[in-house]
Write a protein that holds these residues in place. Sequence first.
Motif, PDB file in Angstrom:
ATOM      1  N   PRO A   1       0.827  -1.218   0.000  1.00 36.80           N
ATOM      2  CA  PRO A   1       0.000   0.000   0.000  1.00 36.80           C
ATOM      3  C   PRO A   1       0.857   1.261   0.000  1.00 36.80           C
ATOM      4  O   PRO A   1       2.081   1.198   0.205  1.00 36.80           O
ATOM      5  CB  PRO A   1      -0.805  -0.133   1.283  1.00 36.80           C
ATOM      6  CG  PRO A   1       0.000  -1.019   2.158  1.00 36.80           C
ATOM      7  CD  PRO A   1       0.711  -1.979   1.254  1.00 36.80           C
ATOM      8  N   PRO A   2       0.254   2.414  -0.217  1.00 36.94           N
ATOM      9  CA  PRO A   2       1.008   3.673  -0.304  1.00 36.94           C
ATOM     10  C   PRO A   2       1.803   4.009   0.950  1.00 36.94           C
ATOM     11  O   PRO A   2       2.831   4.680   0.870  1.00 36.94           O
ATOM     12  CB  PRO A   2      -0.076   4.721  -0.566  1.00 36.94           C
ATOM     13  CG  PRO A   2      -1.179   3.950  -1.226  1.00 36.94           C
ATOM     14  CD  PRO A   2      -1.154   2.599  -0.579  1.00 36.94           C
ATOM     15  N   ASN A   3       1.321   3.631   2.120  1.00 41.16           N
ATOM     16  CA  ASN A   3       2.089   3.823   3.355  1.00 41.16           C
ATOM     17  C   ASN A   3       1.607   2.786   4.382  1.00 41.16           C
ATOM     18  O   ASN A   3       0.778   1.932   4.058  1.00 41.16           O
ATOM     19  CB  ASN A   3       1.979   5.262   3.885  1.00 41.16           C
ATOM     20  CG  ASN A   3       0.563   5.654   4.283  1.00 41.16           C
ATOM     21  OD1 ASN A   3      -0.240   4.813   4.702  1.00 41.16           O
ATOM     22  ND2 ASN A   3       0.234   6.941   4.166  1.00 41.16           N
ATOM     23  N   SER A   4       2.118   2.877   5.577  1.00 44.27           N
ATOM     24  CA  SER A   4       1.827   1.846   6.579  1.00 44.27           C
ATOM     25  C   SER A   4       0.734   2.257   7.561  1.00 44.27           C
ATOM     26  O   SER A   4       0.617   1.665   8.631  1.00 44.27           O
ATOM     27  CB  SER A   4       3.106   1.502   7.347  1.00 44.27           C
ATOM     28  OG  SER A   4       3.637   2.657   7.976  1.00 44.27           O
TER      29      SER A   4
ATOM     30  N   LYS B   1      -5.576  15.424   6.130  1.00 40.71           N
ATOM     31  CA  LYS B   1      -4.366  14.634   6.359  1.00 40.71           C
ATOM     32  C   LYS B   1      -3.139  15.447   5.957  1.00 40.71           C
ATOM     33  O   LYS B   1      -3.219  16.327   5.096  1.00 40.71           O
ATOM     34  CB  LYS B   1      -4.405  13.330   5.552  1.00 40.71           C
ATOM     35  CG  LYS B   1      -5.312  12.254   6.146  1.00 40.71           C
ATOM     36  CD  LYS B   1      -6.791  12.577   6.046  1.00 40.71           C
ATOM     37  CE  LYS B   1      -7.674  11.443   6.563  1.00 40.71           C
ATOM     38  NZ  LYS B   1      -9.115  11.792   6.547  1.00 40.71           N
ATOM     39  N   ALA B   2      -2.015  15.163   6.581  1.00 46.35           N
ATOM     40  CA  ALA B   2      -0.785  15.896   6.284  1.00 46.35           C
ATOM     41  C   ALA B   2      -0.403  15.713   4.818  1.00 46.35           C
ATOM     42  O   ALA B   2      -0.598  14.644   4.224  1.00 46.35           O
ATOM     43  CB  ALA B   2       0.334  15.421   7.193  1.00 46.35           C
ATOM     44  N   ASP B   3       0.145  16.770   4.222  1.00 51.03           N
ATOM     45  CA  ASP B   3       0.565  16.728   2.822  1.00 51.03           C
ATOM     46  C   ASP B   3       1.493  15.541   2.580  1.00 51.03           C
ATOM     47  O   ASP B   3       2.427  15.284   3.347  1.00 51.03           O
ATOM     48  CB  ASP B   3       1.294  18.015   2.438  1.00 51.03           C
ATOM     49  CG  ASP B   3       0.370  19.215   2.378  1.00 51.03           C
ATOM     50  OD1 ASP B   3      -0.868  19.008   2.333  1.00 51.03           O
ATOM     51  OD2 ASP B   3       0.871  20.354   2.391  1.00 51.03           O
ATOM     52  N   GLY B   4       1.232  14.831   1.505  1.00 55.53           N
ATOM     53  CA  GLY B   4       2.095  13.720   1.136  1.00 55.53           C
ATOM     54  C   GLY B   4       1.818  12.432   1.891  1.00 55.53           C
ATOM     55  O   GLY B   4       2.449  11.408   1.621  1.00 55.53           O
ATOM     56  N   LEU B   5       0.873  12.446   2.828  1.00 51.22           N
ATOM     57  CA  LEU B   5       0.533  11.258   3.619  1.00 51.22           C
ATOM     58  C   LEU B   5       1.791  10.568   4.135  1.00 51.22           C
ATOM     59  O   LEU B   5       2.081   9.408   3.806  1.00 51.22           O
ATOM     60  CB  LEU B   5      -0.311  10.282   2.793  1.00 51.22           C
ATOM     61  CG  LEU B   5      -1.559  10.845   2.104  1.00 51.22           C
ATOM     62  CD1 LEU B   5      -2.327   9.731   1.401  1.00 51.22           C
ATOM     63  CD2 LEU B   5      -2.449  11.563   3.093  1.00 51.22           C
ATOM     64  N   PRO B   6       2.559  11.256   4.981  1.00 49.62           N
ATOM     65  CA  PRO B   6       3.839  10.699   5.447  1.00 49.62           C
ATOM     66  C   PRO B   6       3.656   9.451   6.299  1.00 49.62           C
ATOM     67  O   PRO B   6       2.581   9.193   6.841  1.00 49.62           O
ATOM     68  CB  PRO B   6       4.433  11.847   6.276  1.00 49.62           C
ATOM     69  CG  PRO B   6       3.272  12.671   6.691  1.00 49.62           C
ATOM     70  CD  PRO B   6       2.290  12.579   5.561  1.00 49.62           C
ATOM     71  N   GLU B   7       4.731   8.697   6.418  1.00 48.68           N
ATOM     72  CA  GLU B   7       4.701   7.437   7.153  1.00 48.68           C
ATOM     73  C   GLU B   7       4.246   7.624   8.606  1.00 48.68           C
ATOM     74  O   GLU B   7       4.568   8.622   9.248  1.00 48.68           O
ATOM     75  CB  GLU B   7       6.088   6.789   7.146  1.00 48.68           C
ATOM     76  CG  GLU B   7       6.365   5.952   5.912  1.00 48.68           C
ATOM     77  CD  GLU B   7       5.411   4.764   5.784  1.00 48.68           C
ATOM     78  OE1 GLU B   7       5.091   4.131   6.806  1.00 48.68           O
ATOM     79  OE2 GLU B   7       4.971   4.486   4.656  1.00 48.68           O
ATOM     80  N   TRP B   8       3.504   6.641   9.069  1.00 45.62           N
ATOM     81  CA  TRP B   8       3.080   6.598  10.476  1.00 45.62           C
ATOM     82  C   TRP B   8       2.786   5.134  10.779  1.00 45.62           C
ATOM     83  O   TRP B   8       1.759   4.593  10.371  1.00 45.62           O
ATOM     84  CB  TRP B   8       1.839   7.459  10.699  1.00 45.62           C
ATOM     85  CG  TRP B   8       1.356   7.458  12.130  1.00 45.62           C
ATOM     86  CD1 TRP B   8       0.365   6.691  12.665  1.00 45.62           C
ATOM     87  CD2 TRP B   8       1.846   8.258  13.203  1.00 45.62           C
ATOM     88  NE1 TRP B   8       0.204   6.964  14.000  1.00 45.62           N
ATOM     89  CE2 TRP B   8       1.103   7.926  14.360  1.00 45.62           C
ATOM     90  CE3 TRP B   8       2.833   9.227  13.307  1.00 45.62           C
ATOM     91  CZ2 TRP B   8       1.317   8.519  15.590  1.00 45.62           C
ATOM     92  CZ3 TRP B   8       3.052   9.821  14.538  1.00 45.62           C
ATOM     93  CH2 TRP B   8       2.305   9.478  15.660  1.00 45.62           C
TER      94      TRP B   8
END
Length: 544
Positions: free
Chosen positions: A144-147, A213-220
Amino acid sequence: MGRVSEPSSTPWWRDAVIYQVYPRSFADGDGDGMGDLPGITARLPHLADLGVDAVWLSPVYPSPQKDAGYDVADYRGIEAMFGTLDDFGRLSERAHELGLRVVMDLVPNHTSADHVWFRAALAAGPGSPERARYLFREGDGDAPPNSWRSVFGGPAWTRVEDGSWYLHLFDSSQPDLDWTNPEVVAEFEDVLRFWLDRGVDGFRIDVAHGLVKADGLPEWDHDQALLDGSAATGERPPMWDQEGVHEIYRGWRRVLDAYPGDRMLVAEAWVTPPERLARYLRGDEMHQAFNFDYLRAPWRAAELRAVITSTLVAHETVGAPATWVLSNHDVVRHASRLGYPAGQEPTSGVGPDDPQPDAELGLRRARAATTFMLALPGGAYVYQGEELGLPEVTTLPAGVRQDPSFARTNGEDTGRDGCRVPIPWEGGEPSYGFGPGPAGWLPQPELWGRLSVAAQTGVAGSTLELYRTLIARRRELHLGRGTLRWHEIDGGDVLAFTSADVLVVANLGPDPVAVPAGATLLVASGDLDAGRVPTDTAAWFRLP
């Protein structure tokens, strides 16, 4: 007879007591086992007799009910199992006749996957305007795009047939909207007008801190708790409490301010510290926000006092009233939560194999907690059934549970069904007056019979009569508009404050505590001990 409000230039919501109705569990008018709008309408006199100012309805919009209506398929209609728009009109009219205002639940973070917009997005394909209403992204192959993880367990991303992924902070049937899209902004402002035109007095905003949501959907990569994803370091997650939410609510406030009658917005925003929560309450944004720090505080005087003080200080900076709450449809009922040792109170569900609460202790503390809360300055919320002293139903078998968090975690998260069991009105089995059918949508325990409205009405010392007395005296003494001044009382773990000539005392310690000489008892959560306030008891006194 309806309650007649006193004329006042103060907006009603600043000190209102608002009653939350969870529609599927309040009253069943047609016997299908599910609560509905005609059932609610028939039971509104109970709320007028209780003395509350308004009724807040959890979602009643058309929905596939994957998350009990918080998956909305159409924001301008009524789910058929609850009734029709005409039924809603009759409910609203009857409520207003009884002196009750009506607050709707609005769910703007996500829609249902059955919403016409999401169906169009799936059909239109990548890069389309239809998909731009949601948070579709390309992944890295099968990754997926991030976790990010779902509040309900598991990943927060689901892949569609063309290989793209969409974000859902909750169930996969609840795709998140993209609030940077002007079309989304305009749509919800129009939804507000749709219901305001039908006389709605306010809106409770679901997941109010989650729209942007934060720009760029950073990792979390941290686990998500229920609407609260902060890391142990205190770092703010990229999906909660982002700056962009405030401009959205300024737009909504402009919509409400164009209507007469002090319409209001209350935020479900799980935000800490209080200074950040207060930012939602600036003069051009929301009117109220739920105080979840207060709800989650342990049964210890020092911590409760710290939460109350920090809340009042933070709210004062923006001129907003504090808003207090002890139970709702997402947390363990406080009559059970407070039956655990202080500091060990659970907020998510309790199952039959978990450590069980001390029922007697929990109810005694719950009555004291409510007695104390209803004297605090500001507004207050009451969750259906707490006026009956209903406990969490901890014995529900796995086969009847319907909360998606239970299924998505394979039962590791017990879920919220235990606080959502249909409430008892009168009589005995099969449904304790909930409706004319054989049973409700969740099984009710045997003890519901002795906790019903009919069983407690007119019974001195019952929890129902305590709530009626507290709410009436609160209004008579104008405590919601009062000013809190901490009062020091010797002995043990004690909370005490004055508001004008009223002294409020809650004894959280083991030994009875004395009150000033000449103080006259007004109301107490339990019997006093030779004029002293015993353990796990709260009382109001008039000072000489």
